[in-house]
Scaffold this active site. Sequence first.
Site, PDB file in Angstrom:
ATOM      1  N   GLU A  34       0.852  -1.203   0.000  1.00  8.41           N
ATOM      2  CA  GLU A  34       0.000   0.000   0.000  1.00  8.41           C
ATOM      3  C   GLU A  34       0.881   1.244   0.000  1.00  8.41           C
ATOM      4  OE1 GLU A  34      -3.405   0.917  -0.187  1.00  8.41           O
ATOM      5  OE2 GLU A  34      -2.425   2.860  -0.135  1.00  8.41           O
ATOM      6  N   GLY A  39      -6.907   0.698   4.068  1.00  9.54           N
ATOM      7  CA  GLY A  39      -8.320   1.093   4.124  1.00  9.54           C
ATOM      8  C   GLY A  39      -8.761   1.768   2.833  1.00  9.54           C
ATOM      9  N   GLY A  40      -7.777   2.242   2.038  1.00 11.85           N
ATOM     10  CA  GLY A  40      -8.075   2.771   0.708  1.00 11.85           C
ATOM     11  C   GLY A  40      -8.930   4.027   0.729  1.00 11.85           C
ATOM     12  N   ILE A 185     -21.736  10.916  -5.274  1.00 10.48           N
ATOM     13  CA  ILE A 185     -20.793  11.560  -4.348  1.00 10.48           C
ATOM     14  C   ILE A 185     -21.061  13.059  -4.261  1.00 10.48           C
ATOM     15  CG2 ILE A 185     -18.340  12.051  -3.945  1.00 10.48           C
ATOM     16  CD1 ILE A 185     -17.749   9.300  -5.241  1.00 10.48           C
ATOM     17  N   GLU A 204     -25.565  19.696 -13.486  1.00  9.62           N
ATOM     18  CA  GLU A 204     -25.575  18.324 -14.018  1.00  9.62           C
ATOM     19  C   GLU A 204     -25.745  18.368 -15.540  1.00  9.62           C
ATOM     20  OE1 GLU A 204     -25.108  15.110 -13.116  1.00  9.62           O
ATOM     21  OE2 GLU A 204     -25.736  14.580 -15.152  1.00  9.62           O
ATOM     22  N   HIS A 444     -44.057  -4.353  14.798  1.00  6.27           N
ATOM     23  CA  HIS A 444     -44.718  -3.043  14.792  1.00  6.27           C
ATOM     24  C   HIS A 444     -44.362  -2.280  16.062  1.00  6.27           C
ATOM     25  CE1 HIS A 444     -47.827  -0.047  14.099  1.00  6.27           C
ATOM     26  NE2 HIS A 444     -48.233  -0.213  15.350  1.00  6.27           N
TER      27      HIS A 444
HETATM   28  C1  FAD Z   1     -16.522  10.310  -1.343  1.00  4.48           C
HETATM   29  C2  FAD Z   1     -16.758   8.838  -1.587  1.00  4.48           C
HETATM   30  C3  FAD Z   1     -17.757   8.196  -0.894  1.00  4.48           C
HETATM   31  C4  FAD Z   1     -17.970   6.837  -1.091  1.00  4.48           C
HETATM   32  N1  FAD Z   1     -18.966   6.229  -0.388  1.00  4.48           N
HETATM   33  C5  FAD Z   1     -19.189   4.918  -0.552  1.00  4.48           C
HETATM   34  C6  FAD Z   1     -20.184   4.253   0.210  1.00  4.48           C
HETATM   35  O1  FAD Z   1     -20.869   4.856   1.029  1.00  4.48           O
HETATM   36  N2  FAD Z   1     -20.343   2.921   0.030  1.00  4.48           N
HETATM   37  C7  FAD Z   1     -19.598   2.224  -0.872  1.00  4.48           C
HETATM   38  O2  FAD Z   1     -19.799   1.023  -1.000  1.00  4.48           O
HETATM   39  N3  FAD Z   1     -18.646   2.825  -1.612  1.00  4.48           N
HETATM   40  C8  FAD Z   1     -18.427   4.148  -1.471  1.00  4.48           C
HETATM   41  N4  FAD Z   1     -17.434   4.757  -2.198  1.00  4.48           N
HETATM   42  C9  FAD Z   1     -16.655   3.936  -3.139  1.00  4.48           C
HETATM   43  C10 FAD Z   1     -15.593   3.131  -2.394  1.00  4.48           C
HETATM   44  O3  FAD Z   1     -14.754   4.007  -1.689  1.00  4.48           O
HETATM   45  C11 FAD Z   1     -14.804   2.288  -3.367  1.00  4.48           C
HETATM   46  O4  FAD Z   1     -15.676   1.503  -4.134  1.00  4.48           O
HETATM   47  C12 FAD Z   1     -13.839   1.371  -2.647  1.00  4.48           C
HETATM   48  O5  FAD Z   1     -12.929   2.102  -1.865  1.00  4.48           O
HETATM   49  C13 FAD Z   1     -13.072   0.506  -3.649  1.00  4.48           C
HETATM   50  O6  FAD Z   1     -12.181  -0.307  -2.981  1.00  4.48           O
HETATM   51  P1  FAD Z   1     -10.862  -0.828  -3.704  1.00  4.48           P
HETATM   52  O7  FAD Z   1     -10.169  -1.677  -2.698  1.00  4.48           O
HETATM   53  O8  FAD Z   1     -11.191  -1.397  -5.011  1.00  4.48           O
HETATM   54  O9  FAD Z   1      -9.999   0.461  -4.001  1.00  4.48           O
HETATM   55  P2  FAD Z   1      -9.511   1.701  -3.136  1.00  4.48           P
HETATM   56  O10 FAD Z   1     -10.322   1.934  -1.944  1.00  4.48           O
HETATM   57  O11 FAD Z   1      -9.343   2.795  -4.127  1.00  4.48           O
HETATM   58  O12 FAD Z   1      -8.082   1.227  -2.616  1.00  4.48           O
HETATM   59  C14 FAD Z   1      -7.009   1.064  -3.477  1.00  4.48           C
HETATM   60  C15 FAD Z   1      -5.741   1.238  -2.682  1.00  4.48           C
HETATM   61  O13 FAD Z   1      -4.648   0.905  -3.506  1.00  4.48           O
HETATM   62  C16 FAD Z   1      -3.588   1.801  -3.256  1.00  4.48           C
HETATM   63  N5  FAD Z   1      -2.756   1.830  -4.455  1.00  4.48           N
HETATM   64  C17 FAD Z   1      -3.109   2.189  -5.702  1.00  4.48           C
HETATM   65  N6  FAD Z   1      -2.083   2.017  -6.559  1.00  4.48           N
HETATM   66  C18 FAD Z   1      -1.065   1.535  -5.821  1.00  4.48           C
HETATM   67  C19 FAD Z   1       0.264   1.145  -6.128  1.00  4.48           C
HETATM   68  N7  FAD Z   1       0.732   1.208  -7.362  1.00  4.48           N
HETATM   69  N8  FAD Z   1       1.040   0.686  -5.119  1.00  4.48           N
HETATM   70  C20 FAD Z   1       0.574   0.607  -3.845  1.00  4.48           C
HETATM   71  N9  FAD Z   1      -0.672   0.962  -3.509  1.00  4.48           N
HETATM   72  C21 FAD Z   1      -1.482   1.411  -4.482  1.00  4.48           C
HETATM   73  C22 FAD Z   1      -4.288   3.133  -2.988  1.00  4.48           C
HETATM   74  O14 FAD Z   1      -3.451   3.987  -2.227  1.00  4.48           O
HETATM   75  C23 FAD Z   1      -5.512   2.672  -2.223  1.00  4.48           C
HETATM   76  O15 FAD Z   1      -5.293   2.690  -0.829  1.00  4.48           O
HETATM   77  C24 FAD Z   1     -17.184   6.117  -2.020  1.00  4.48           C
HETATM   78  C25 FAD Z   1     -16.166   6.767  -2.724  1.00  4.48           C
HETATM   79  C26 FAD Z   1     -15.947   8.114  -2.512  1.00  4.48           C
HETATM   80  C27 FAD Z   1     -14.852   8.796  -3.268  1.00  4.48           C
END
Ligand code: FAD
Length: 468
Positions: A34, A39-40, A185, A204, A444
């Site tokens: 990461e 937690g992404g 979003i 929009e 209920h």
């Molecule tokens: C404002 C906002 C609100 C949201 N609300 C919701 C919600 O309420 N419910 C919901 O289900 N979804 C929601 N989402 C969408 C959700 O955040 C994503 O669908 C989810 O995070 C995807 O998970 P992922 O693991 O695929 O990727 P990500 O969460 O994008 O994680 C990818 C990770 O990979 C890391 N990474 C990328 N490239 C590299 C690399 N080359 N080397 C090392 N690390 C790397 C990044 O730093 C990141 O931490 C929301 C998104 C946003 C922007």
Amino acid sequence: MDASYDAIVLGGGPGGYVCAIRLAQLGVKVACVEEEEYGGVCLNWGCVPSKALISNAHLYEKAQSASDVGIDFGAAKLDVARMQRWKDGIVKKLTGGVRGLLKSNGAVVVEGRGRLLDAKRIEVVDSKGGKQTLTAERAIVVATGSATIQIPGFEFDGKRIIGAREAVSLDHVPKRLVVIGGGVIGLELGMVYQAFGSELTVVELTPSLLPGNDPDAIKLVEKRIQKHGGKVLKETKALGVEKKKDGLVVSVEQAGKTSKLDADVVLVSVGMKPRSRDIGLEALGVAIDPRGFVVTDDQCRTNVPGIYAIGDVSGPPMLAHKASKEGEVAAEVIAGKAAGKDWVTIPGIIFTDPEIAQVGPTHAALQQQGRDVSVGKFPFSALARAMSIRETDGFVKVVRDNATDRVLGITICGPSASDLISEAVLALELGATAEDLALSVHPHPTLGEAMMEAAAGALGHAVHMLNR
Ligand SMILES: Cc1cc2nc3c(=O)[nH]c(=O)nc-3n(C[C@H](O)[C@H](O)[C@H](O)COP(=O)(O)OP(=O)(O)OC[C@H]3O[C@@H](n4cnc5c(N)ncnc54)[C@H](O)[C@@H]3O)c2cc1C
């Protein structure tokens, strides 16, 4: 330090970290790479922080109107700095928890930016420029997620022209907020700041907010924005923004006419793009579709043996729970178990006010397909529980197939839609009929009764509303 593993997961978001934990649980020697914080997007600046702010916006609004029901708090006052600290605390607790879970399950945490050198090796460069090469004997899982799309003319400056990442951490409530993009979003965050006092304008491009969602639900959200003094400009193109000392001027074009909008902050929210480039996939011949999504099969395999992809980078719906589920599927496939993307439905939730939650196709989509269906629509305004919490806007719609009685889709728009939808998920997963839902005794007085009544309505015998 170079090291060798059975599997390497690239990215520690809800897809990647879940995959790494599941792999470790299954006895696979795994590292999770990461470059930012585990937690992404979801935990750090997406789902979690945005929902924390949304719940505060509801609390603020409720506190302001509590005197209507005989509770007087005095004037509700907002302390943005304290709210942000509270929100950051939740994020820290959760991201720390993810690290802890990875380590305690035996997954190795590797910090840095990773890039595939070939189908078995990843080079990781850390923040100080240190390099290491990790080898994956069995599998590499690409879980790099997605990034905010930017549009020309609206280059982010981190303070006044921003994306969602900055919007969840603003240190003030902008007086005039223009949101470019009436999708999930943009509306979720726009409505937060509107609740806190911003004058909101949503721009929009298409003829509808939240395209593809239930039209009745969209109307309610639009009405709510307008009721609070907000403007919704549809079929309107954002052309550019001019920075002035005392604010911003956004140029928009509607029906061939150009006009100007004054703003203090512009939130650009036109979608997310997969992070599939610059990580070595093209050179390896991994198939990427024209929108940038890595192409995978039902086992999360790409076309290159040993390389898997999960989560946002592998295609819509771009949702955290879909990413996590794919993480589990990929882990089990890599560990030699029978697994696949065999879900019936992935629920989608929009945390606007009111909330919209959907499983299966909408009634409108099924009608467009020419399906022979009936719909039962039960309004929350007819429900005792909704009245007692003063949230009567919205409805539950249950759509059934007329030939088989199977429930095909459920829309919930209204209070706690995000929690109520799980019953609908189970109904679709178990192939429930409308009769099953209507016959299940719901307690209920609860919001869940609306589901039972809507199902009975689809069969023509709801008790607490008139049947058509
Ligand atoms: C404002 C906002 C609100 C949201 N609300 C919701 C919600 O309420 N419910 C919901 O289900 N979804 C929601 N989402 C969408 C959700 O955040 C994503 O669908 C989810 O995070 C995807 O998970 P992922 O693991 O695929 O990727 P990500 O969460 O994008 O994680 C990818 C990770 O990979 C890391 N990474 C990328 N490239 C590299 C690399 N080359 N080397 C090392 N690390 C790397 C990044 O730093 C990141 O931490 C929301 C998104 C946003 C922007």
